[in-house]
Design a protein around this motif. Structure first.
Motif, mmCIF file in Angstrom:
data_model
loop_
_atom_site.group_PDB
_atom_site.id
_atom_site.type_symbol
_atom_site.label_atom_id
_atom_site.label_comp_id
_atom_site.label_asym_id
_atom_site.label_seq_id
_atom_site.Cartn_x
_atom_site.Cartn_y
_atom_site.Cartn_z
ATOM 1 N N GLU A 159 19.087 14.244 45.364
ATOM 2 C CA GLU A 159 17.844 14.842 44.880
ATOM 3 C C GLU A 159 17.765 14.786 43.371
ATOM 4 N N ALA A 160 18.914 15.006 42.744
ATOM 5 C CA ALA A 160 18.923 14.972 41.282
ATOM 6 C C ALA A 160 18.536 13.568 40.823
ATOM 7 N N LYS A 161 19.043 12.544 41.522
ATOM 8 C CA LYS A 161 18.732 11.171 41.137
ATOM 9 C C LYS A 161 17.233 10.921 41.294
ATOM 10 N N GLU A 162 16.719 11.361 42.459
ATOM 11 C CA GLU A 162 15.298 11.137 42.697
ATOM 12 C C GLU A 162 14.453 11.811 41.627
ATOM 13 N N ALA A 163 14.916 12.951 41.162
ATOM 14 C CA ALA A 163 14.101 13.691 40.205
ATOM 15 C C ALA A 163 14.145 13.086 38.818
ATOM 16 N N THR A 164 15.200 12.374 38.500
ATOM 17 C CA THR A 164 15.343 11.972 37.107
ATOM 18 C C THR A 164 15.132 10.485 36.862
ATOM 19 N N GLU A 165 15.309 9.666 37.872
ATOM 20 C CA GLU A 165 15.311 8.225 37.614
ATOM 21 C C GLU A 165 13.979 7.575 37.935
ATOM 22 N N THR A 166 13.765 6.443 37.316
ATOM 23 C CA THR A 166 12.706 5.575 37.792
ATOM 24 C C THR A 166 13.345 4.216 37.978
ATOM 25 N N THR A 167 13.037 3.564 39.062
ATOM 26 C CA THR A 167 13.696 2.301 39.365
ATOM 27 C C THR A 167 12.654 1.209 39.506
ATOM 28 N N GLU A 168 13.151 -0.014 39.561
ATOM 29 C CA GLU A 168 12.253 -1.146 39.806
ATOM 30 C C GLU A 168 11.470 -0.951 41.085
ATOM 31 N N ALA A 169 12.183 -0.487 42.117
ATOM 32 C CA ALA A 169 11.528 -0.321 43.417
ATOM 33 C C ALA A 169 10.384 0.690 43.321
ATOM 34 N N ASP A 170 10.560 1.704 42.435
ATOM 35 C CA ASP A 170 9.494 2.703 42.283
ATOM 36 C C ASP A 170 8.206 2.107 41.729
ATOM 37 N N ILE A 171 8.350 1.112 40.870
ATOM 38 C CA ILE A 171 7.133 0.579 40.238
ATOM 39 C C ILE A 171 6.648 -0.700 40.923
ATOM 40 N N ALA A 172 7.319 -1.081 42.015
ATOM 41 C CA ALA A 172 6.938 -2.320 42.704
ATOM 42 C C ALA A 172 5.517 -2.214 43.257
ATOM 43 N N VAL A 173 4.850 -3.343 43.313
ATOM 44 C CA VAL A 173 3.504 -3.387 43.891
ATOM 45 C C VAL A 173 3.654 -3.829 45.341
ATOM 46 N N HIS A 174 2.919 -3.222 46.209
ATOM 47 C CA HIS A 174 2.919 -3.671 47.610
ATOM 48 C C HIS A 174 1.712 -4.563 47.807
ATOM 49 N N TRP A 175 1.936 -5.853 47.831
ATOM 50 C CA TRP A 175 0.785 -6.718 48.066
ATOM 51 C C TRP A 175 0.578 -6.918 49.559
ATOM 52 N N ALA A 176 -0.637 -7.356 49.893
ATOM 53 C CA ALA A 176 -0.992 -7.453 51.318
ATOM 54 C C ALA A 176 -0.184 -8.545 52.003
ATOM 55 N N GLU A 177 -0.023 -8.385 53.298
ATOM 56 C CA GLU A 177 0.697 -9.368 54.113
ATOM 57 C C GLU A 177 -0.047 -10.707 54.075
ATOM 58 N N GLU A 178 0.678 -11.786 53.847
ATOM 59 C CA GLU A 178 0.031 -13.098 53.674
ATOM 60 C C GLU A 178 0.130 -13.958 54.931
ATOM 61 N N GLN A 179 -0.658 -15.011 54.941
ATOM 62 C CA GLN A 179 -0.626 -15.992 56.043
ATOM 63 C C GLN A 179 0.591 -16.908 55.893
ATOM 64 N N TYR A 180 0.971 -17.523 57.001
ATOM 65 C CA TYR A 180 2.064 -18.494 56.960
ATOM 66 C C TYR A 180 1.599 -19.834 56.386
ATOM 67 N N PHE A 181 2.529 -20.533 55.766
ATOM 68 C CA PHE A 181 2.347 -21.935 55.370
ATOM 69 C C PHE A 181 3.415 -22.720 56.136
ATOM 70 N N TYR A 182 3.040 -23.869 56.676
ATOM 71 C CA TYR A 182 3.982 -24.596 57.543
ATOM 72 C C TYR A 182 4.563 -25.833 56.864
ATOM 73 N N PRO A 183 5.829 -26.127 57.165
ATOM 74 C CA PRO A 183 6.425 -27.348 56.594
ATOM 75 C C PRO A 183 5.781 -28.596 57.207
ATOM 76 N N SER A 184 5.750 -29.680 56.461
ATOM 77 C CA SER A 184 5.129 -30.909 56.965
ATOM 78 C C SER A 184 6.073 -31.606 57.938
ATOM 79 N N THR A 185 5.504 -32.453 58.788
ATOM 80 C CA THR A 185 6.353 -33.203 59.724
ATOM 81 C C THR A 185 7.269 -34.136 58.947
ATOM 82 N N LYS A 186 6.775 -34.597 57.801
ATOM 83 C CA LYS A 186 7.596 -35.486 56.970
ATOM 84 C C LYS A 186 8.863 -34.756 56.498
ATOM 85 N N PHE A 187 8.666 -33.524 56.078
ATOM 86 C CA PHE A 187 9.835 -32.762 55.628
ATOM 87 C C PHE A 187 10.790 -32.518 56.796
#
Ligand code: WTA
Length: 689
Positions: free
Chosen positions: A8-36
């Motif tokens: 609790e002490a940590k939660e109260a005092t720290e700020t982390t990268e995860a705290d400021i992360a942005v949650h972007w929307a779920e994206e569509q898939y991109f598929y590998p080519s048959t050539k690849f």
């Protein structure tokens, strides 16, 4: 910190990268080519079944079999000292042999390393496997006969991005010498800390290197490193100095008689000499890589020979999809783990042609990378979101001006915004290249999560599922499993050991156990790996398709431009300035770097703030750590926001710097300060110095 109160002490005092992360929307898939897919190294869908959790650790044999052994191992995983594991116990092997000698029969005339100097007027060097063999042997002779170094000795390297760096690493590995390379952008002081901790008697460096068009004097840092190490009780016997231009000294710093020697002079005695690789036990340490961690000095992650090499070879083959005929360019610095694993050891173990570029991606102009790719016909490209953001910013239309074709691209080191991912895909990859977003760490040796490029579609902003044989799990603070598809974030852990994982922290087993295993350990006495989930230190969300999205660190580590730094290290550097009473570093979102540190300082009583003082603090950080740790802003504040028990509220400072809500601050000891600092940071109050 342990126990409920601690959390609790940590939660109260720290700020982390995860705290400021942005949650972007779920994206569509991109598929590998048959050539690849048609040409890919890994197209066997059964690999996930073969490497399911219930079959761990036997399945790692597939990776071990990518290597050539003097003596084959007998125990796949020794857990007798859990969680310090040994893979492939009983085996004898040499990493230098596996990366060089064994390729000679088939590939001696093939380029192993393309070295691209930053100056376009300097010639690109194409080093064949035969030449690499010769140069590694000759330098190994210097280490053996001139320095008397032997298996198990540690040597600190502080070298720039030049071909001599992998030559030095492979010469060490040939003799079983443990190398510890400090990123060349680190200061002499930071290098000294690594010398002292590893117990090195030798420092290997280079006189100078190019960056942004200037020849940087690098030898001066060696002098500082030796002096500082001596003050901490570690005497460096010899400094071996490679010359950026062989035969010419490119530094203004004098050579110290009896201590400093030019490698190129020593080498003359050993032209044509061959040094037999030393068969090393599978579990012999190969190298140390220092990294920032929760509080305290940087820690040396100890990677052992066979497991590390097997894992980097396997992932280079199956995820990087490197074939011997490809030209592979990873733009990371060899001074970081990405360079060790995916410029040097992994690619060379599978007979790749690997590109080493000395300089910055935008020198002399925004088209440089694409020109290099065109000239060398690079078809696999590997870089960080920071580099991609920067290249997009300065030259969004540059890639199409050059005639190169990538089949495969990697992003690594930080979360990548879907928008940036798409620019990478459409513009840099020209809609032809697949992308792998590889999530992993210094500690893990190789990839933890990524798509297998021919088997799974890509999803912008998500790293993908656990690698074959790697079984991630997300826990909440209380050890409950956070289910996939719940939309909730938690602490991502790995349930099982894998060969690439580090063996321990050099000289500090307790810290190793405490930091990475204690939190979710089911039984501290257990010798069963199932009781020891590995805590990565990242927060993640897992979608219902099993794709992992990394939000960032949950501790006091920040990834600035993909470079890993400890906020506590920056704070300690600021506190070396006598006028500074308190210092707090917070992660701030940045358009190009992803994250940037902001530094808040409060001064000792009676000291007046001034711009000079702010500059002095910046300078101290550069001296102690290096320019990469420079804060975006230094805010000299009248006081820090504090809890009643006197803890600095970094969370509040983080919110102010990121322009987000500071939340309820009325329980603070000094709530009025929050408003004052906010006005200062938002520019409403002129900062009077
Ligand atoms: C972050 C670099 C999001 C993460 C290989 C991790 C990432 C830290 C990714 C390790 C990725 C690495 N997406 N975040 N693909 N890759 N990270 O030790 O926070 O320098 O814990 O190793 O970088 O940094 P390190």
């Amino acid at each position: 910190m342990s126990g409920k109160d601690g959390k609790e002490a940590k939660e109260a005092t720290e700020t982390t990268e995860a705290d400021i992360a942005v949650h972007w929307a779920e994206e569509q898939y991109f598929y590998p080519s048959t050539k690849f897919i048609a040409q890919a190294n890994m197209t066997d869908e059964n690999i996930y079944d073969r490497m399911s959790l219930d079959k761990c650790p036997e399945y790692w044999k597939e990776y071990a079999d990518l290597l050539t052994w003097y003596k084959y191992w007998d125990t796949i995983l020794d857990t007798s000292d859990a969680p310090c594991y040994n893979f492939f116990k009983g085996g004898l092997i040499n990493a230098s042999y596996n990366c060089v000698d064994r390729h000679l029969a088939k590939y001696k005339n093939k380029t192993a390393i393309h070295f691209v100097p930053e100056l376009e007027t300097d010639k690109v060097e194409h080093i064949t496997y035969q030449e690499l063999y010769v140069r590694v042997n000759e330098f190994a002779a210097v280490l053996k006969y001139e320095c008397g170094l032997m298996a198990g000795d540690r040597v600190t390297l502080h070298m720039p991005m030049v071909a001599e760096l992998p030559i030095t690493m492979l010469a060490c590995a040939r003799l079983g010498i443990i190398h510890s390379q400090a990123f060349c952008g680190f200061s002499g002081k930071a290098c000294a800390d690594r010398i002292v901790d590893s117990g090195s008697y030798y420092l290997i460096t280079m006189d100078a290197y190019f960056r942004g068009g200037s020849l940087i004097d690098h030898k001066e840092k060696a002098d500082i490193a030796v002096e500082e190490a001596a003050q901490e009780g570690r005497k460096i016997e010899k400094v071996l100095v490679w010359q950026r231009y062989p035969g010419k000294y490119s530094s203004k710093t004098p050579m110290v008689d009896g201590r400093d020697v030019f490698v190129n002079d020593l080498l003359k005695k050993y032209y044509g000499v061959r040094i037999e690789p030393v068969p090393m036990p599978a579990e012999a340490p190969l190298f140390l890589m220092y990294t920032s961690g929760t509080a305290g000095k940087p820690k040396g992650c100890q990677h052992n020979t066979a497991g590390y090499l097997a894992y980097t070879a396997g992932t280079s083959k199956y995820v990087q999809d490197i074939h011997p005929e490809d030209v592979y360019w990873c733009m990371a610095h060899i001074g970081w783990i990405t360079g060790h694993s995916y410029i040097v050891y992994g690619p060379l173990a599978i007979a790749a042609s690997t590109v080493i570029y000395e300089g910055i991606p935008t020198y002399p102009d925004a088209g440089r990378c694409w020109k290099i790719a065109q000239d060398l016909d690079v078809n696999i490209f590997h870089t960080t979101p920071t580099a991609i953001r920067a290249l997009r910013k300065v030259g969004p239309d540059e890639p199409k001006k050059y005639n190169y074709h990538f089949k495969h691209m990697t992003t690594v080191g930080e979360p990548i915004e879907p928008e940036v991912w798409k620019w990478y895909y459409h513009e840099v990859g020209k809609d032809e290249a697949i992308i792998v977003d590889t999530w992993w760490q210094t500690e893990t040796g190789g990839f933890l999560c990524s798509t297998l490029p021919a088997l799974q579609p890509m999803k912008p902003g998500s790293a993908g599922p656990g690698m074959p044989g790697i079984h991630p799990i997300v826990y909440d603070e209380h050890g409950n499993v956070v289910p996939s598809g719940s939309g909730k974030a938690g602490n991502i852990c790995i349930q099982n050991p894998w060969p690439g994982m580090f063996h321990t922290i050099w000289g500090d087993r307790d810290r190793f156990v405490r930091q990475y295993f204690e939190k979710y350990c089911k039984n501290p006495k257990s010798k069963d790996w199932r009781d020891w989930p590995y805590l990565t230190g990242d927060a993640a969300v897992v979608a219902s398709d099993g794709y992992v999205r990394i939000l960032g660190r949950i501790d006091d580590v920040i990834n600035v431009s993909g470079h890993r730094l400890g906020t506590k290290d920056i704070e300690s550097a600021a506190l070396t300035v006598l006028e500074v009473a308190e210092a707090a570093v917070v992660p701030v979102k940045h358009e190009v770097k992803g994250i940037e540190p902001d530094l808040y300082v409060a001064l000792r009583p009676g000291i007046q703030p001034s711009e000079d003082l702010a500059r002095k603090i910046m300078k101290a950080i550069v001296t102690e750590i290096g320019p990469i740790a420079k804060p975006g802003k230094v805010w000299i504040v009248p006081d820090m926001p504090k809890t009643r028990s006197g803890k600095i509220m970094r969370r509040v400072l983080g919110a102010i710097s990121n322009g987000t809500s500071v939340g309820d601050v009325m329980t603070l000891a000094n709530p009025e300060i929050v408003d004052m600092i906010t006005k200062m940071v938002q520019g409403e109050t002129k900062v009077e110095f």
